[in-house]
Write an enzyme that holds these catalytic residues in place. Structure first.
Site, PDB file in Angstrom:
ATOM      1  N   ASP A  36      55.993  50.263  43.088  1.00 34.98           N
ATOM      2  CA  ASP A  36      54.853  50.998  42.524  1.00 34.98           C
ATOM      3  C   ASP A  36      55.391  52.242  41.828  1.00 34.98           C
ATOM      4  O   ASP A  36      56.480  52.721  42.135  1.00 34.98           O
ATOM      5  CB  ASP A  36      53.886  51.416  43.647  1.00 34.98           C
ATOM      6  CG  ASP A  36      52.460  51.658  43.146  1.00 34.98           C
ATOM      7  OD1 ASP A  36      51.575  50.849  43.495  1.00 34.98           O
ATOM      8  OD2 ASP A  36      52.238  52.642  42.406  1.00 34.98           O
ATOM      9  N   ASN A  89      51.058  42.720  39.538  1.00 35.13           N
ATOM     10  CA  ASN A  89      49.696  43.133  39.885  1.00 35.13           C
ATOM     11  C   ASN A  89      49.331  44.538  39.423  1.00 35.13           C
ATOM     12  O   ASN A  89      48.149  44.828  39.257  1.00 35.13           O
ATOM     13  CB  ASN A  89      49.565  43.016  41.422  1.00 35.13           C
ATOM     14  CG  ASN A  89      48.373  43.765  41.957  1.00 35.13           C
ATOM     15  OD1 ASN A  89      47.229  43.335  41.767  1.00 35.13           O
ATOM     16  ND2 ASN A  89      48.612  44.911  42.588  1.00 35.13           N
ATOM     17  N   TYR A 154      40.368  46.967  28.492  1.00 33.85           N
ATOM     18  CA  TYR A 154      40.699  46.294  29.754  1.00 33.85           C
ATOM     19  C   TYR A 154      40.519  44.779  29.599  1.00 33.85           C
ATOM     20  O   TYR A 154      41.393  43.991  29.990  1.00 33.85           O
ATOM     21  CB  TYR A 154      39.805  46.852  30.859  1.00 33.85           C
ATOM     22  CG  TYR A 154      40.133  46.369  32.251  1.00 33.85           C
ATOM     23  CD1 TYR A 154      41.231  46.873  32.937  1.00 33.85           C
ATOM     24  CD2 TYR A 154      39.339  45.423  32.886  1.00 33.85           C
ATOM     25  CE1 TYR A 154      41.533  46.440  34.227  1.00 33.85           C
ATOM     26  CE2 TYR A 154      39.627  44.977  34.169  1.00 33.85           C
ATOM     27  CZ  TYR A 154      40.728  45.498  34.835  1.00 33.85           C
ATOM     28  OH  TYR A 154      41.019  45.059  36.102  1.00 33.85           O
ATOM     29  N   LYS A 158      43.366  41.850  30.010  1.00 31.82           N
ATOM     30  CA  LYS A 158      43.257  40.823  31.053  1.00 31.82           C
ATOM     31  C   LYS A 158      43.098  39.425  30.447  1.00 31.82           C
ATOM     32  O   LYS A 158      43.581  38.432  31.001  1.00 31.82           O
ATOM     33  CB  LYS A 158      42.109  41.160  32.012  1.00 31.82           C
ATOM     34  CG  LYS A 158      42.343  42.448  32.809  1.00 31.82           C
ATOM     35  CD  LYS A 158      43.637  42.391  33.636  1.00 31.82           C
ATOM     36  CE  LYS A 158      43.781  43.546  34.588  1.00 31.82           C
ATOM     37  NZ  LYS A 158      44.976  43.489  35.432  1.00 31.82           N
ATOM     38  N   ILE A 187      36.228  44.425  43.274  1.00 36.98           N
ATOM     39  CA  ILE A 187      36.899  44.541  44.569  1.00 36.98           C
ATOM     40  C   ILE A 187      36.911  46.018  44.964  1.00 36.98           C
ATOM     41  O   ILE A 187      37.208  46.883  44.133  1.00 36.98           O
ATOM     42  CB  ILE A 187      38.359  44.024  44.484  1.00 36.98           C
ATOM     43  CG1 ILE A 187      38.412  42.611  43.866  1.00 36.98           C
ATOM     44  CG2 ILE A 187      39.020  44.051  45.865  1.00 36.98           C
ATOM     45  CD1 ILE A 187      37.720  41.505  44.625  1.00 36.98           C
TER      46      ILE A 187
HETATM   47  N1  LIG Z   1      39.461  46.465  42.000  1.00 38.27           N
HETATM   48  C1  LIG Z   1      38.863  45.631  41.149  1.00 38.27           C
HETATM   49  O1  LIG Z   1      37.619  45.540  41.088  1.00 38.27           O
HETATM   50  C2  LIG Z   1      39.698  44.750  40.267  1.00 38.27           C
HETATM   51  C3  LIG Z   1      39.074  43.666  39.627  1.00 38.27           C
HETATM   52  C4  LIG Z   1      39.812  42.841  38.803  1.00 38.27           C
HETATM   53  C5  LIG Z   1      41.167  43.084  38.612  1.00 38.27           C
HETATM   54  N2  LIG Z   1      41.749  44.156  39.235  1.00 38.27           N
HETATM   55  C6  LIG Z   1      43.175  44.353  38.986  1.00 38.27           C
HETATM   56  O2  LIG Z   1      43.857  44.354  40.220  1.00 38.27           O
HETATM   57  C7  LIG Z   1      45.102  45.038  40.070  1.00 38.27           C
HETATM   58  C8  LIG Z   1      45.277  45.998  41.225  1.00 38.27           C
HETATM   59  O3  LIG Z   1      44.260  46.986  41.132  1.00 38.27           O
HETATM   60  P1  LIG Z   1      43.550  47.640  42.409  1.00 38.27           P
HETATM   61  O4  LIG Z   1      42.120  47.334  42.287  1.00 38.27           O
HETATM   62  O5  LIG Z   1      44.286  47.287  43.632  1.00 38.27           O
HETATM   63  O6  LIG Z   1      43.718  49.182  42.029  1.00 38.27           O
HETATM   64  P2  LIG Z   1      44.540  50.373  42.700  1.00 38.27           P
HETATM   65  O7  LIG Z   1      44.323  51.525  41.793  1.00 38.27           O
HETATM   66  O8  LIG Z   1      44.154  50.502  44.125  1.00 38.27           O
HETATM   67  O9  LIG Z   1      46.047  49.882  42.638  1.00 38.27           O
HETATM   68  C9  LIG Z   1      46.780  49.848  41.442  1.00 38.27           C
HETATM   69  C10 LIG Z   1      48.213  50.224  41.756  1.00 38.27           C
HETATM   70  O10 LIG Z   1      48.993  50.080  40.555  1.00 38.27           O
HETATM   71  C11 LIG Z   1      49.891  51.174  40.503  1.00 38.27           C
HETATM   72  N3  LIG Z   1      50.325  51.402  39.127  1.00 38.27           N
HETATM   73  C12 LIG Z   1      49.575  51.914  38.104  1.00 38.27           C
HETATM   74  N4  LIG Z   1      50.334  52.015  37.001  1.00 38.27           N
HETATM   75  C13 LIG Z   1      51.577  51.572  37.325  1.00 38.27           C
HETATM   76  C14 LIG Z   1      52.794  51.426  36.594  1.00 38.27           C
HETATM   77  N5  LIG Z   1      52.886  51.804  35.315  1.00 38.27           N
HETATM   78  N6  LIG Z   1      53.867  50.910  37.227  1.00 38.27           N
HETATM   79  C15 LIG Z   1      53.777  50.553  38.542  1.00 38.27           C
HETATM   80  N7  LIG Z   1      52.669  50.675  39.278  1.00 38.27           N
HETATM   81  C16 LIG Z   1      51.567  51.176  38.673  1.00 38.27           C
HETATM   82  C17 LIG Z   1      49.104  52.344  41.069  1.00 38.27           C
HETATM   83  O11 LIG Z   1      49.958  53.406  41.482  1.00 38.27           O
HETATM   84  C18 LIG Z   1      48.358  51.683  42.221  1.00 38.27           C
HETATM   85  O12 LIG Z   1      49.103  51.737  43.420  1.00 38.27           O
HETATM   86  C19 LIG Z   1      45.047  45.698  38.690  1.00 38.27           C
HETATM   87  O13 LIG Z   1      45.775  44.919  37.772  1.00 38.27           O
HETATM   88  C20 LIG Z   1      43.569  45.670  38.346  1.00 38.27           C
HETATM   89  O14 LIG Z   1      43.354  45.680  36.955  1.00 38.27           O
HETATM   90  C21 LIG Z   1      41.056  44.973  40.052  1.00 38.27           C
END
Ligand SMILES: NC(=O)c1ccc[n+]([C@@H]2O[C@H](COP(=O)([O-])OP(=O)(O)OC[C@H]3O[C@@H](n4cnc5c(N)ncnc54)[C@H](O)[C@@H]3O)[C@@H](O)[C@H]2O)c1
Length: 268
Positions: A36, A89, A154, A158, A187
């Site tokens: 991360d 991710n 976004y 995606k 989520i």
């Molecule tokens: N939460 C939702 O509703 C949802 C829905 C669909 C998709 N997603 C996708 O799920 C994935 C995880 O998101 P989440 O919901 O767990 O969010 P989150 O913000 O809890 O986690 C994202 C993580 O990515 C890390 N990160 C950000 N930029 C980075 C970089 N340049 N290099 C390395 N790490 C980096 C952050 O530090 C964080 O720990 C993402 O790709 C997000 O787009 C989330």
């Protein structure tokens, strides 16, 4: 255990879905490199795994930077001798009309959400080929399957992840590398904190926001990070040995079509 002795890299492992997936992978017997940009958060996830008897390490990476992604893959291989799985991710989100989006915000989102997946895939595959193959899982989104207002950049990233997954899956299938992606619905993770803040300013509590968003999902609630993690663990495991090129919604039915009117809009 379905991932016994597999070596896995998980990006975005400090928080949300990446953290939950790190814990599930470790529970299933994998050795996990928790990667991360938030080094302290990644280390905390690795420590949580070690405290419960699993094997993990942490790595600070910006997934948008190729030398850092190369170093991340090299770290996993030098530590454990092979690479079986990468879960690409890490991601970010921004919210707003396209007319107010700066070129910098557009580019930053593409560099993390899409280039990050490309770089992880590019550098993981050669290591996987050395041991006869592997499994890659990417995080796309329902926003990569359906147009969503205020999320144009976004959605673009995606949708790109979905098609990159399908293209690379057919490119590497015969060499033993399976490549799939998950498409989560809403989520409950910190990525949505800015939206909760906006709702708070408008007088709504977080629970009211989750409930309202949950009603747009046919199943009637938003999802938890652990529910995405279980799907990722399945796709990464040998139990999914004949599955590649799939964009799997993990979304309580959201991508399937409209929710029933009464659950989407309430009884009123
Ligand atoms: N939460 C939702 O509703 C949802 C829905 C669909 C998709 N997603 C996708 O799920 C994935 C995880 O998101 P989440 O919901 O767990 O969010 P989150 O913000 O809890 O986690 C994202 C993580 O990515 C890390 N990160 C950000 N930029 C980075 C970089 N340049 N290099 C390395 N790490 C980096 C952050 O530090 C964080 O720990 C993402 O790709 C997000 O787009 C989330």
């Amino acid at each position: 255990m379905t991932l016994n002795d597999k070596v896995a890299i998980i990006t975005g492992a400090a928080s949300g879905i990446g953290k939950a997936t790190s814990l599930v992978f470790a529970r299933e017997g994998a050795k996990v490199l928790c990667a991360d940009i938030n080094a302290d958060g990644a280390e905390a996830t690795a420590r949580q795994i070690a405290d419960t008897g699993g094997e993990a390490a942490s790595f600070k990476v910006d997934v948008a930077e190729e030398p850092q992604v190369q170093a991340m893959v090299a770290d996993a291989v030098s530590r454990w001798g092979r690479l079986d799985t990468i879960y690409n991710n890490a991601g970010i989100g921004t919210f707003g009309p396209v007319t107010q989006m700066s070129v910098e915000d557009w580019d930053r989102m593409h560099s993390i959400n899409l280039r990050g997946v490309f770089l992880g895939t590019k550098h993981a595959i050669p290591e996987m080929l050395k041991t006869g193959g592997g499994a890659i899982v990417n995080t796309a989104s329902d926003a990569g399957l359906m147009g969503t207002p205020m999320l144009s950049a976004y959605c673009a990233t995606k949708g790109g992840v979905v098609m990159f997954t399908k293209a690379t899956a057919v490119e590497w299938a015969a060499m033993g590398v399976r490549i799939n992606c998950v498409c989560p619905g809403v989520i409950r993770t910190p990525i949505l904190d800015p939206m909760l803040e906006m709702a708070k300013a408008a007088g709504a509590t977080p629970e009211q926001v989750w409930e309202r968003m949950g009603k747009t999902h046919p199943i009637g609630r938003v999802g938890e990070a652990s529910e995405v993690a279980e799907a990722v663990a399945f796709l990464a495991s040998d139990r999914a040995s004949f599955i590649t090129g799939v964009a799997l919604p993990v979304d309580g039915g959201l991508a399937g079509g409209f929710a029933p009117r009464e659950s989407a809009f309430g009884a009123e």
